[in-house]
Design a protein around this motif. Structure first.
Motif, short mmCIF file in Angstrom:
data_model
loop_
_atom_site.label_atom_id
_atom_site.label_comp_id
_atom_site.label_asym_id
_atom_site.label_seq_id
_atom_site.Cartn_x
_atom_site.Cartn_y
_atom_site.Cartn_z
N UNK B 289 0.84 -1.21 0.00
CA UNK B 289 0.00 0.00 0.00
C UNK B 289 0.87 1.25 0.00
N UNK B 290 1.90 1.23 0.85
CA UNK B 290 2.79 2.39 0.94
C UNK B 290 3.46 2.67 -0.39
N UNK B 291 3.93 1.60 -1.01
CA UNK B 291 4.65 1.75 -2.27
C UNK B 291 3.73 2.28 -3.38
N UNK B 292 2.53 1.71 -3.42
CA UNK B 292 1.56 2.13 -4.45
C UNK B 292 1.19 3.60 -4.26
N UNK B 293 0.92 3.97 -3.01
CA UNK B 293 0.54 5.38 -2.74
C UNK B 293 1.67 6.32 -3.12
N UNK B 312 -6.46 5.11 -5.86
CA UNK B 312 -5.76 4.01 -5.19
C UNK B 312 -6.71 3.39 -4.16
N UNK B 313 -6.96 2.10 -4.29
CA UNK B 313 -7.85 1.41 -3.36
C UNK B 313 -7.07 0.32 -2.63
N UNK B 314 -6.98 0.45 -1.32
CA UNK B 314 -6.28 -0.58 -0.55
C UNK B 314 -7.33 -1.39 0.20
N UNK B 315 -7.62 -2.59 -0.30
CA UNK B 315 -8.59 -3.45 0.38
C UNK B 315 -7.93 -4.12 1.58
N UNK B 316 -6.71 -4.61 1.34
CA UNK B 316 -5.96 -5.24 2.44
C UNK B 316 -4.48 -5.15 2.07
N UNK B 317 -3.72 -4.52 2.93
CA UNK B 317 -2.29 -4.33 2.63
C UNK B 317 -1.54 -5.65 2.87
N UNK B 318 -0.37 -5.76 2.24
CA UNK B 318 0.51 -6.91 2.51
C UNK B 318 1.95 -6.45 2.31
N UNK B 359 -4.71 -5.87 -2.60
CA UNK B 359 -5.43 -6.78 -1.70
C UNK B 359 -4.70 -8.11 -1.62
N UNK B 360 -5.31 -9.06 -0.91
CA UNK B 360 -4.71 -10.38 -0.76
C UNK B 360 -5.62 -11.42 -1.40
N UNK B 362 -5.75 -15.44 -1.13
CA UNK B 362 -5.16 -16.61 -0.43
C UNK B 362 -3.77 -16.27 0.10
N UNK B 363 -2.75 -17.03 -0.35
CA UNK B 363 -1.42 -16.80 0.24
C UNK B 363 -0.64 -15.74 -0.52
N UNK B 364 -1.27 -15.10 -1.50
CA UNK B 364 -0.55 -14.12 -2.31
C UNK B 364 -1.09 -12.70 -2.11
N UNK B 365 -0.20 -11.76 -2.31
CA UNK B 365 -0.63 -10.37 -2.36
C UNK B 365 -0.90 -10.01 -3.81
N UNK B 366 -1.81 -9.07 -4.02
CA UNK B 366 -2.16 -8.73 -5.41
C UNK B 366 -2.19 -7.22 -5.59
N UNK B 367 -1.54 -6.77 -6.64
CA UNK B 367 -1.62 -5.36 -7.02
C UNK B 367 -2.21 -5.32 -8.43
N UNK B 368 -3.29 -4.59 -8.57
CA UNK B 368 -3.95 -4.50 -9.88
C UNK B 368 -3.87 -3.07 -10.39
#
Lengths: 329, 440
Positions: B289-293, B312-318, B359-360, B362-368
């Motif tokens: 999230x920090x990096x994207x922002x 920028x939408x942060x549903x869940x940071x990782x 967002x996340x 499962x076991x992966x983080x996702x940036x779209x």
């Protein structure tokens, strides 16, 4: 940072293979700096090599002043004589070298590698691709700072960095003049609070060159117009001795009492150094307080006849050498 | 020229290629060489129709000891897979590339080794295997081909031991001629494969060097322009009463803005040009999230309207492990592409026209990174992550997405694209979540 025992304005040499860039650097650097602009690395190296010899000779002249003082000759008249004899030659010494890394004939680090004996401070201008090299050069002590050319505020960064390096002590000068100070005097000048206050005073008074000495204790300073001032520094313990000296030289009992009580200072030591041409004056002192003690201080003007004067001033030097033309040969 | 030396010493891509011992072995794998749709279809047709034809030749006309209609049928059917349009349209997808690699391995080293062993070599299958090896090295990366040839032969030998369809190899037969011919063809194929990979890398490195030099050479003139801006500003300060001062200040400001933007672009291109020397999977722990922002905020937008279209939408940071500067560059590249695409679509830059989501899954983080721009044509999608491929010929050099792919792979993740022409594009970066965080 400790108050510099000796400080004078030094030149800034720029070396870059781009003519336009150099000329614009010359345009935007502060007007009270002596700036030399070099297009050719070899010419720049030659100038700084000559600088080494001139600096050696200058340092030896200063050392001889201190040596003669050890033999009994007073310091102040010697320093004034040194300034008058030197004229403006010492203002031409380069204090900071700013070198571009990427140049056709020779890269910046090779240029600096040829100048290992040159004692000035070094700044390397880099492109993004050269940053790792610059970091490595910094870690090896080859440069004092590196500034990427693509910095959006390149002028401000350069000016700040050069100003900072101009205020770095020249170890040789510090060593020479340290010999005139007692341990206590040096500790007081190194006191952070007193040091900061003295630096502020130097700015306010417009001093461009100064030397701190121990006997008499104070700072002999030169402004841009070539006028000399003496900052007399006294510890409270030395006030009775100064009061007794005043009485012995015919000053009245009230003045002696004021000196003893710290209400007044008098530049009798300056008169002893300069002779009958200098008339002493009692002055209300100001206080410089630090962690290592307190000093009483007062500023006195040295007569024009004994000062280097305008013709040997830094202002005159800049007027004669401030053209900032590109040195191509 | 010394500036060339500078770049070389400064770590430009060509230098690392020229001297790094692992430059060929560590270069990214190219599972399908020249993955054009037409080439895949031709390969599919050759396999689909060639296998029945060869079956007829070797079983009816020039009879060989062993042939199998079932096996030939299977090989033919596998060839038909290459004619399936949804598959050939998605050659950039990792799973499709893995499937193609597997089919080619079955069709070539495994099947040919099997046939060689079952027929005990002979005048048909000995040259057949030699030709197969040469063809295999022209279809896939030389490292995959080398592993594939060995694995195919061992697998065929194992199958022979288990199934034993036509008796084992003739005991006491001298296989030295077969061995020499196979070694010769294998050696020649490997040499050609490596040399061709070297040549490809060489072209890439030289072009990257050129980009680096161009960018580097622009630095000093740009810096000079910035100083001219400063000089104008200082002149204004010297004569504050001049009636045109306000205008002069505006010009100085504009010069500074232009230089800042130009330097930003140069930094981007230089970072992309270091594609071949990106370090491996190391780096710091980064908050997505920090990096994207930060990337979205620091991008040099040309207008406020353009800036406001980015959401920028942060549903869940990782958190994940990578190089912050490289990953910022990845986001910068994707934002730049999206804005370019919006511009191409004559967008009004309405808020949300460019969306970046974290967002996340499962076991992966996702940036779209999704945009409502022009989109990318389906036929071009398989190529967009290749160096120097650009959907807009002439104005872009096509290194940005290759850089993104490399950085994502180095971080242990992947990058995928979905796009519809005239609708928009959606890039998805999947990243392994930093281990300690996952354990917690």
């Amino acid at each position: 940072m400790s108050f510099l025992l000796y400080r004078r304005p030094g030149g800034v040499a720029f070396l870059d293979d781009d003519r336009d860039y150099l000329e614009m650097l010359g345009e935007v650097m502060p007007p009270d700096w002596y700036v030399s602009l070099h297009l050719r690395p070899v010419a720049c190296i030659e100038q700084l090599q000559r600088d080494i010899q001139s600096r050696d000779s200058d340092a030896w002249t200063q050392q001889k002043i201190v040596n003669r003082w050890h033999e009994g000759t007073l310091l102040i008249p010697q320093i004034l004589q040194y300034w008058r004899d030197d004229g403006t030659a010492r203002f031409a010494f380069t204090q900071v070298g700013v070198v571009d890394y990427a140049m056709p004939a020779m890269d910046g680090l090779r240029v600096l590698g040829e100048l290992t004996r040159w004692p000035g401070s070094r700044i390397l201008l880099t492109g993004r691709a050269d940053e790792q090299l610059a970091v490595s050069a910094f870690n090896r002590g080859m440069i004092d700072q590196f500034i990427p050319k693509q910095s959006p505020d390149i002028r401000m960064r350069l000016t700040r960095a050069i100003k900072h390096l101009q205020h770095q002590p020249d170890e040789r000068h510090q060593h020479i003049w340290r010999a005139t100070l007692t341990h206590d005097q040096h500790a007081l000048l190194a006191d952070p609070l007193i040091s900061a206050e003295l630096a502020r005073l130097a700015r306010v008074q417009g001093w461009v060159e100064h030397v701190a000495i121990g006997m008499p204790f104070g700072v002999l300073a030169l402004d841009a117009q070539g006028a000399v001032e003496w900052l007399q520094l006294e510890r409270s313990e030395s006030l009775p001795e100064l009061a007794d000296l005043a009485l012995s030289l015919g000053w009245d009992a009230q003045t002696a009492r004021d000196i003893r009580g710290g209400k007044k200072l008098i530049d009798l030591t300056l008169q002893i150094a300069l002779g009958a041409d200098h008339l002493p004056q009692p002055r209300q002192p100001f206080t410089l307080s630090g962690e290592h003690g307190t000093l009483l201080a007062a500023v006195y003007t040295v007569g024009a006849a004994l000062s280097p004067g305008k013709s040997r001033s830094h202002q005159r030097f800049l007027a004669d050498h401030g053209g900032r033309r590109l040195l191509e040969v | 020229m010394a500036w060339l030396d500078t770049l070389v010493k400064g770590g430009d891509p060509s230098r690392s290629l020229r001297f790094a011992p692992g430059r060929l072995t560590l270069a990214p794998l190219e599972a399908i060489l020249h993955p054009s749709v037409r080439r895949m279809r031709l390969l599919g047709l050759a396999l689909a129709f060639g296998n029945p034809l060869l079956y007829w030749i070797w079983s009816e006309w020039i009879t060989q000891p062993y042939e199998s209609p079932w096996l030939r049928g299977l090989m033919s059917a596998l060839g038909l897979v290459f004619l399936i349009k949804p598959l050939t349209d998605r050659l950039s997808s990792e799973s499709v590339r893995a499937l193609v690699t597997l089919i080619v391995w079955v069709e070539l080293p495994l099947f040919y080794s099997w046939m060689y062993l079952c027929n005990d070599g002979g005048p048909v299958w000995l040259p057949g295997v030699c030709v197969m090896v040469l063809v295999y090295y022209h279809l896939t990366d030389w490292r995959i081909a080398t592993a594939g040839v060995v694995a195919g032969f061992v697998a065929a030998l194992a199958l022979l031991q288990v199934l034993n369809p036509n008796g084992a190899l003739s005991p006491g037969r001298d296989y030295s001629l077969d061995a020499v011919l196979m070694a010769f063809s294998w050696g020649a194929a490997m040499l050609l494969g490596i040399s061709s990979a070297n040549q490809r890398n060489g072209y890439l490195a030289h072009t990257l060097t050129t980009i680096g030099i161009m960018a580097h050479e622009l630095r000093t003139p740009l810096s000079t322009i910035a100083l001219i801006g400063d000089a104008i500003h200082l002149e204004v300060e010297r004569d504050p009463a001049h009636p045109r001062n306000e205008k002069l200040e505006q010009f100085a400001q504009r010069l500074h803005t232009l230089v800042r933007n130009a330097n930003y672009q140069i930094d981007t291109q230089l970072a992309n040009a270091k594609l071949l020397q990106l370090p491996g999977h190391t780096g710091e722990r980064i908050s997505a999230a920090g990096l994207v922002r930060h990337a979205a905020a620091s991008y040099p937008y040309v207008s406020t309207r353009q800036r406001n279209c980015v959401t920028v939408l942060v549903h869940e940071d990782f958190t994940f492990h990578s190089s912050p500067s490289q990953f910022s560059q990845v986001l910068t590249n994707l934002i730049k592409n999206a804005l370019y695409s919006l511009m191409a679509a004559d967008s009004l830059y309405h808020p949300g026209a460019l969306r970046i989501e974290v967002d996340r899954v499962r076991s992966h983080g996702r940036i779209v990174v999704a945009d409502d721009g022009m989109g990318i044509e389906q036929a071009l999608l398989p190529h967009i992550f290749k160096p120097f491929f650009s959907s807009s010929q002439g104005t872009r050099h096509g290194l940005g997405l290759a850089f993104c792919l490399q950085v994502a792979l180095n971080a242990g993740g992947s990058i995928h694209v979905k796009s519809k022409h005239a609708v928009g594009t959606l890039f998805t970066i999947l990243l392994p979540i930093a281990k300690t965080e996952r354990e917690h």
